[in-house]
Design an enzyme around this catalytic site. Structure first.
Site, PDB file in Angstrom:
ATOM      1  N   SER A  29      73.097  -6.271  -6.714  1.00  0.00           N
ATOM      2  CA  SER A  29      71.948  -7.122  -7.046  1.00  0.00           C
ATOM      3  C   SER A  29      72.169  -7.933  -8.316  1.00  0.00           C
ATOM      4  O   SER A  29      72.416  -7.370  -9.374  1.00  0.00           O
ATOM      5  CB  SER A  29      70.703  -6.274  -7.321  1.00  0.00           C
ATOM      6  OG  SER A  29      70.324  -5.549  -6.216  1.00  0.00           O
ATOM      7  N   HIS A  60      70.670 -11.164  -3.129  1.00  0.00           N
ATOM      8  CA  HIS A  60      71.813 -10.821  -2.282  1.00  0.00           C
ATOM      9  C   HIS A  60      72.176 -12.040  -1.453  1.00  0.00           C
ATOM     10  O   HIS A  60      71.361 -12.520  -0.683  1.00  0.00           O
ATOM     11  CB  HIS A  60      71.464  -9.685  -1.324  1.00  0.00           C
ATOM     12  CG  HIS A  60      71.151  -8.397  -2.006  1.00  0.00           C
ATOM     13  ND1 HIS A  60      71.808  -7.236  -1.708  1.00  0.00           N
ATOM     14  CD2 HIS A  60      70.262  -8.107  -2.963  1.00  0.00           C
ATOM     15  CE1 HIS A  60      71.333  -6.273  -2.475  1.00  0.00           C
ATOM     16  NE2 HIS A  60      70.382  -6.769  -3.240  1.00  0.00           N
ATOM     17  N   HIS A  82      71.506  -2.118   2.701  1.00  0.00           N
ATOM     18  CA  HIS A  82      70.922  -0.922   2.107  1.00  0.00           C
ATOM     19  C   HIS A  82      70.248  -0.066   3.174  1.00  0.00           C
ATOM     20  O   HIS A  82      69.694  -0.595   4.145  1.00  0.00           O
ATOM     21  CB  HIS A  82      69.862  -1.308   1.064  1.00  0.00           C
ATOM     22  CG  HIS A  82      70.414  -2.033  -0.123  1.00  0.00           C
ATOM     23  ND1 HIS A  82      70.467  -3.410  -0.178  1.00  0.00           N
ATOM     24  CD2 HIS A  82      70.933  -1.569  -1.286  1.00  0.00           C
ATOM     25  CE1 HIS A  82      70.999  -3.765  -1.353  1.00  0.00           C
ATOM     26  NE2 HIS A  82      71.298  -2.677  -2.031  1.00  0.00           N
ATOM     27  N   TYR A  84      67.502   1.387   2.717  1.00  0.00           N
ATOM     28  CA  TYR A  84      66.048   1.149   2.656  1.00  0.00           C
ATOM     29  C   TYR A  84      65.629  -0.065   3.470  1.00  0.00           C
ATOM     30  O   TYR A  84      64.448  -0.239   3.772  1.00  0.00           O
ATOM     31  CB  TYR A  84      65.550   1.027   1.207  1.00  0.00           C
ATOM     32  CG  TYR A  84      66.086  -0.151   0.422  1.00  0.00           C
ATOM     33  CD1 TYR A  84      65.660  -1.448   0.677  1.00  0.00           C
ATOM     34  CD2 TYR A  84      67.008   0.048  -0.585  1.00  0.00           C
ATOM     35  CE1 TYR A  84      66.153  -2.522  -0.041  1.00  0.00           C
ATOM     36  CE2 TYR A  84      67.508  -1.011  -1.319  1.00  0.00           C
ATOM     37  CZ  TYR A  84      67.087  -2.300  -1.032  1.00  0.00           C
ATOM     38  OH  TYR A  84      67.586  -3.351  -1.739  1.00  0.00           O
ATOM     39  N   GLU A  85      66.592  -0.913   3.838  1.00  0.00           N
ATOM     40  CA  GLU A  85      66.264  -2.057   4.698  1.00  0.00           C
ATOM     41  C   GLU A  85      66.155  -1.633   6.160  1.00  0.00           C
ATOM     42  O   GLU A  85      65.795  -2.451   7.016  1.00  0.00           O
ATOM     43  CB  GLU A  85      67.324  -3.150   4.548  1.00  0.00           C
ATOM     44  CG  GLU A  85      67.301  -3.808   3.176  1.00  0.00           C
ATOM     45  CD  GLU A  85      68.508  -4.685   2.911  1.00  0.00           C
ATOM     46  OE1 GLU A  85      68.324  -5.898   2.770  1.00  0.00           O
ATOM     47  OE2 GLU A  85      69.642  -4.162   2.857  1.00  0.00           O
ATOM     48  N   ALA A 112      73.160  -2.213  -9.632  1.00  0.00           N
ATOM     49  CA  ALA A 112      72.116  -2.180 -10.655  1.00  0.00           C
ATOM     50  C   ALA A 112      71.479  -0.797 -10.579  1.00  0.00           C
ATOM     51  O   ALA A 112      71.315  -0.249  -9.491  1.00  0.00           O
ATOM     52  CB  ALA A 112      71.071  -3.256 -10.375  1.00  0.00           C
ATOM     53  N   MET A 209      69.749   2.688  -5.489  1.00  0.00           N
ATOM     54  CA  MET A 209      69.519   2.799  -4.043  1.00  0.00           C
ATOM     55  C   MET A 209      70.733   2.379  -3.217  1.00  0.00           C
ATOM     56  O   MET A 209      70.586   1.990  -2.064  1.00  0.00           O
ATOM     57  CB  MET A 209      68.310   1.960  -3.648  1.00  0.00           C
ATOM     58  CG  MET A 209      67.046   2.303  -4.433  1.00  0.00           C
ATOM     59  SD  MET A 209      65.705   1.155  -4.061  1.00  0.00           S
ATOM     60  CE  MET A 209      64.577   1.475  -5.415  1.00  0.00           C
ATOM     61  N   SER A 210      71.911   2.456  -3.809  1.00  0.00           N
ATOM     62  CA  SER A 210      73.104   1.998  -3.070  1.00  0.00           C
ATOM     63  C   SER A 210      74.301   2.861  -3.423  1.00  0.00           C
ATOM     64  O   SER A 210      74.156   3.975  -3.924  1.00  0.00           O
ATOM     65  CB  SER A 210      73.391   0.535  -3.421  1.00  0.00           C
ATOM     66  OG  SER A 210      73.810   0.417  -4.771  1.00  0.00           O
ATOM     67  N   ASN A 233      67.161  -1.313 -16.345  1.00  0.00           N
ATOM     68  CA  ASN A 233      65.822  -0.901 -16.813  1.00  0.00           C
ATOM     69  C   ASN A 233      65.869   0.582 -17.157  1.00  0.00           C
ATOM     70  O   ASN A 233      66.717   1.314 -16.662  1.00  0.00           O
ATOM     71  CB  ASN A 233      64.792  -1.139 -15.694  1.00  0.00           C
ATOM     72  CG  ASN A 233      65.173  -0.425 -14.410  1.00  0.00           C
ATOM     73  OD1 ASN A 233      66.039  -0.909 -13.652  1.00  0.00           O
ATOM     74  ND2 ASN A 233      64.580   0.726 -14.159  1.00  0.00           N
ATOM     75  N   HIS A 245      61.284  -5.591  -9.661  1.00  0.00           N
ATOM     76  CA  HIS A 245      62.553  -6.150  -9.170  1.00  0.00           C
ATOM     77  C   HIS A 245      62.957  -7.362  -9.999  1.00  0.00           C
ATOM     78  O   HIS A 245      64.146  -7.589 -10.242  1.00  0.00           O
ATOM     79  CB  HIS A 245      62.409  -6.515  -7.686  1.00  0.00           C
ATOM     80  CG  HIS A 245      63.686  -6.988  -7.052  1.00  0.00           C
ATOM     81  ND1 HIS A 245      64.830  -6.208  -7.003  1.00  0.00           N
ATOM     82  CD2 HIS A 245      64.015  -8.147  -6.443  1.00  0.00           C
ATOM     83  CE1 HIS A 245      65.802  -6.874  -6.388  1.00  0.00           C
ATOM     84  NE2 HIS A 245      65.331  -8.064  -6.038  1.00  0.00           N
TER      85      HIS A 245
END
Ligand code: HPA
Length: 276
Positions: A29, A60, A82, A84-85, A112, A209-210, A233, A245
């Site tokens: 990201s 992306h 991902h 989550y997609e 990230a 998340m990756s 963050n 985001h």
């Protein structure tokens, strides 16, 4: 994506590449700028290959870029799939398996992440030493793919020689590089403060998340892995501020310059880490 679909997609990509890649790079990201620095680039949208959906969340670009960086033949995956997609785990790791089949020896991943370690300010670069798979799935579940062991060893999932090299290269460049354990979570929600306390107790220093599925598949495929997180963050509850985001993307852009320099130097020096 099953083994025969993977072969078909790999053959299609091979036909469009100008060379056999030495190094595969996955850009996360907001870290896609490096793809612009590639010389003589050949750009192929993911969706142009059989079996691949067109992809992307904001930040992306969803394409392959092949070309030269620092004199090395690199295959860049700019943007990723991902879990989550809703992509099947085999789709999430298909690009990494393709990179291995196309001849890459090493895989350099970026992502990230949220900083769990209270000392990790946004902008911190963290070399991943090891991971916690907290995603609730493993991309190797199901029939083993040809050439991959049924029970891959994960003792040195993040190649020790490449990690040492990354620390040396960062030191030479004067770029601070922290080290830590990355916890991979499913998302798409950011974590609750209680989840972050749990992950800290379990030994995690950063969360995202990756990366974890790709690293698992890369190890099964025999690739040497090195991975660097950009802490965008403080993780939930560390400061009490809400997460967004936009903040993640903005921090990625702000750190793009040192991150890019580090990744390029690592690509240039990768051969110094010797063979696996
Ligand atoms: N949590 C999970 N994934 C992330 C975060 C986070 O705080 N920041 C960037 N990716």
């Amino acid at each position: 994506m099953n083994p025969s679909q993977l072969d078909t997609a790999t053959d299609a990509l091979r036909r469009r590449l100008p060379f056999e890649p030495e190094i595969m790079v996955v850009l996360g990201s907001g870290l896609g700028a490096l793809a612009e620095a590639v010389e003589d680039p050949v750009s192929i949208p993911f969706g142009a290959l059989p079996g691949f959906p067109a992809a992307g969340v904001q930040g992306h670009s969803g394409r392959w870029v092949a070309g030269h960086l620092e004199g090395r033949r690199v295959l860049i995956q700019a943007g990723r799939f991902h879990l989550y997609e809703g992509h099947p785990p085999t789709m999430v790791v298909a690009p990494v398996r393709m990179g291995a089949r196309l001849g890459a020896r090493s895989l350099l991943l970026t992502n990230a992440a949220g900083g769990i370690d209270r000392g990790f300010e946004p902008g911190t670069l963290m070399l991943i030493e090891d991971h916690l798979n907290w995603m609730g799935r493993n991309p190797l579940v199901g029939e083993a793919f040809p050439g991959e062991p049924r029970f891959p060893d994960m003792t040195a999932a993040y190649d020790p020689a490449l990690r040492t090299l990354a620390l040396e290269v960062a030191d030479e460049l004067g770029i601070p590089l922290a080290q830590g354990v990355y916890a991979g979570v499913l998302g798409p929600t950011y974590e609750t403060p209680a989840e972050i306390r749990m992950l800290r107790t379990l030994g995690a220093d950063a969360v995202g998340m990756s990366t974890v599925p790709e690293v698992i598949a890369a190890n099964a495929a025999g690739l040497r892995v090195v991975a660097i997180s950009l802490v965008t963050n403080h993780a939930a509850g560390v400061t009490g501020a809400p997460l967004s985001h936009d903040e993640v993307i903005a921090a990625g852009a702000a750190a793009a310059e040192p991150f890019g320099r580090l990744v390029r130097a690592l690509i240039a020096q990768e051969a110094r880490a010797g063979a696996k």
